[in-house]
Design an enzyme around this catalytic site. Structure first.
Site, PDB file in Angstrom:
ATOM      1  N   LYS A  13      12.488  49.572  16.259  1.00 31.13           N
ATOM      2  CA  LYS A  13      11.230  48.969  16.841  1.00 31.13           C
ATOM      3  C   LYS A  13      11.050  47.568  16.142  1.00 31.13           C
ATOM      4  CE  LYS A  13       9.223  51.797  13.056  1.00 31.13           C
ATOM      5  NZ  LYS A  13      10.322  52.502  13.239  1.00 31.13           N
ATOM      6  N   ARG A  88       0.731  55.315  10.209  1.00 33.90           N
ATOM      7  CA  ARG A  88       1.926  56.104   9.956  1.00 33.90           C
ATOM      8  C   ARG A  88       1.939  57.293   9.648  1.00 33.90           C
ATOM      9  NH1 ARG A  88       7.088  53.091   7.241  1.00 33.90           N
ATOM     10  NH2 ARG A  88       6.720  51.307   7.819  1.00 33.90           N
ATOM     11  N   ARG A 122      21.986  48.010   7.690  1.00 29.05           N
ATOM     12  CA  ARG A 122      21.260  47.420   7.782  1.00 29.05           C
ATOM     13  C   ARG A 122      21.127  46.157   6.689  1.00 29.05           C
ATOM     14  NH1 ARG A 122      14.840  48.666   8.985  1.00 29.05           N
ATOM     15  NH2 ARG A 122      15.588  49.833   7.068  1.00 29.05           N
ATOM     16  N   ARG A 152      18.309  45.780   2.105  1.00 31.51           N
ATOM     17  CA  ARG A 152      16.808  45.710   1.641  1.00 31.51           C
ATOM     18  C   ARG A 152      16.635  47.179   0.168  1.00 31.51           C
ATOM     19  NH1 ARG A 152      12.893  47.862   6.808  1.00 31.51           N
ATOM     20  NH2 ARG A 152      12.401  49.299   4.652  1.00 31.51           N
ATOM     21  N   ARG A 163      11.921  58.539   2.927  1.00 33.14           N
ATOM     22  CA  ARG A 163      10.832  57.982   4.126  1.00 33.14           C
ATOM     23  C   ARG A 163      10.802  58.571   5.223  1.00 33.14           C
ATOM     24  NH1 ARG A 163      14.369  52.846   3.461  1.00 33.14           N
ATOM     25  NH2 ARG A 163      13.731  52.254   5.641  1.00 33.14           N
TER      26      ARG A 163
HETATM   27  P1  ADP Z   1      10.849  51.467   7.772  1.00 36.91           P
HETATM   28  O1  ADP Z   1      10.033  52.071   8.331  1.00 36.91           O
HETATM   29  O2  ADP Z   1      12.118  51.221   7.672  1.00 36.91           O
HETATM   30  O3  ADP Z   1      10.857  52.464   5.892  1.00 36.91           O
HETATM   31  P2  ADP Z   1       8.915  48.924   6.881  1.00 36.91           P
HETATM   32  O4  ADP Z   1       9.754  47.576   6.610  1.00 36.91           O
HETATM   33  O5  ADP Z   1       8.348  49.780   7.647  1.00 36.91           O
HETATM   34  O6  ADP Z   1      10.459  50.220   6.705  1.00 36.91           O
HETATM   35  O7  ADP Z   1       8.232  49.573   5.564  1.00 36.91           O
HETATM   36  C1  ADP Z   1       8.831  49.637   4.122  1.00 36.91           C
HETATM   37  C2  ADP Z   1       7.849  50.469   3.384  1.00 36.91           C
HETATM   38  O8  ADP Z   1       6.693  49.500   3.196  1.00 36.91           O
HETATM   39  C3  ADP Z   1       7.269  51.703   3.966  1.00 36.91           C
HETATM   40  O9  ADP Z   1       8.262  52.754   3.137  1.00 36.91           O
HETATM   41  C4  ADP Z   1       5.954  52.229   3.068  1.00 36.91           C
HETATM   42  O10 ADP Z   1       6.308  51.505   1.121  1.00 36.91           O
HETATM   43  C5  ADP Z   1       5.412  50.969   3.032  1.00 36.91           C
HETATM   44  N1  ADP Z   1       4.572  51.372   4.465  1.00 36.91           N
HETATM   45  C6  ADP Z   1       4.973  49.733   5.937  1.00 36.91           C
HETATM   46  N2  ADP Z   1       4.136  50.295   6.909  1.00 36.91           N
HETATM   47  C7  ADP Z   1       3.071  51.050   6.400  1.00 36.91           C
HETATM   48  C8  ADP Z   1       2.242  52.086   5.976  1.00 36.91           C
HETATM   49  N3  ADP Z   1       1.131  51.766   7.464  1.00 36.91           N
HETATM   50  N4  ADP Z   1       1.413  52.653   6.180  1.00 36.91           N
HETATM   51  C9  ADP Z   1       2.050  53.507   4.354  1.00 36.91           C
HETATM   52  N5  ADP Z   1       2.992  51.744   4.144  1.00 36.91           N
HETATM   53  C10 ADP Z   1       3.701  51.287   4.275  1.00 36.91           C
END
Ligand code: ADP
Ligand code: ZN
Length: 209
Positions: A13, A88, A122, A152, A163
């Site tokens: 993405k 999400r 990654r 990360r 996740r």
């Molecule tokens: P990934 O999609 O690979 O898990 P992101 O960087 O998008 O990585 O998100 C990392 C973490 O941040 C998620 O696992 C969650 O804990 C939190 N997070 C990100 N976006 C949201 C969201 N829209 N709602 C709730 N938690 C979120």
């Protein structure tokens, strides 16, 4: 024009968002990046969110909405945004309705096994947050900052498993929720090939400048 990118972790993405930004001038907003910046700055919101992030769980709605709406208020978003990682869940999508009109939703499709493989490969720059991948033959320093890349905190097998489960259970229902404005794209190809149908789709929507 405001768009949402759906797709499991590792489906690309962020990479797609950069290309859309370059051609259409929309501003990418990643809630994950916003949380990581907030953590890096030692802000209470970020530190609270980190507890959930390290376990691979969703951060509660109030914190997520707060960080998102504050970002959207900034002037650079006037032309439109690309939401990466938000919404999400159906709950978040309902809340988003009150904040922003969404024109289209692009869903990147990739198998669980490939998502796993990409997340384990990654690496990120601890300074600027840029993403790299050992699968793409990237080196181990950031090409912009010159600092050593790191994994990360949540790219470990346990958090990755959670996740992907959260994505399956909470996020995939959004594919139906947005079925009236959805483009599905196979993410199992090169970044250029992923982008091609997306560019055509967005150009037809009238976003091309
Ligand atoms: P990934 O999609 O690979 O898990 P992101 O960087 O998008 O990585 O998100 C990392 C973490 O941040 C998620 O696992 C969650 O804990 C939190 N997070 C990100 N976006 C949201 C969201 N829209 N709602 C709730 N938690 C979120
Ligand atoms: Zn960097």
């Amino acid at each position: 024009m405001n768009i949402i990118l759906l797709g499991a972790q590792g489906s690309g993405k962020g990479t797609l968002a950069k290309r859309i930004k370059a051609d259409f001038g929309l501003v990418p907003i990643s809630t994950g990046d916003l949380f990581r910046q907030s953590i890096a700055n030692g802000q209470p919101l970020g530190l609270e969110a980190k507890k959930y992030m390290d376990r691979g769980e969703l951060v509660p709605l109030d914190l997520t909405l707060k960080i998102l709406t504050e970002r959207i208020k900034l002037g650079d978003c006037a032309k439109g945004v690309i939401l990466d990682g938000f919404p999400r869940s159906i709950e978040q999508a309902e809340a988003l309705k009150k904040v922003l009109k969404i024109d289209s939703v692009i869903c990147l499709e990739l198998s669980k096994e490939q998502c796993m493989e990409r997340m384990l490969a990654r690496r990120i720059c601890p300074k600027c947050g840029a993403t790299y991948s050992t699968l793409l033959g990237d080196g181990d320093t950031c090409t912009k900052c010159g600092v050593s890349l790191v994994r990360r905190d949540d790219d470990n097998p346990d958090a990755i498993k959670t996740r992907l489960e959260v994505y399956e259970k909470m996020t995939t229902p959004l594919i139906n929720f947005y079925s009236d404005r959805l483009l599905k794209v196979s993410a199992d190809v090169s970044p250029e090939e992923v982008y091609k149908p997306v560019k055509d789709f967005l150009s037809k929507l009238g976003g091309k400048k």
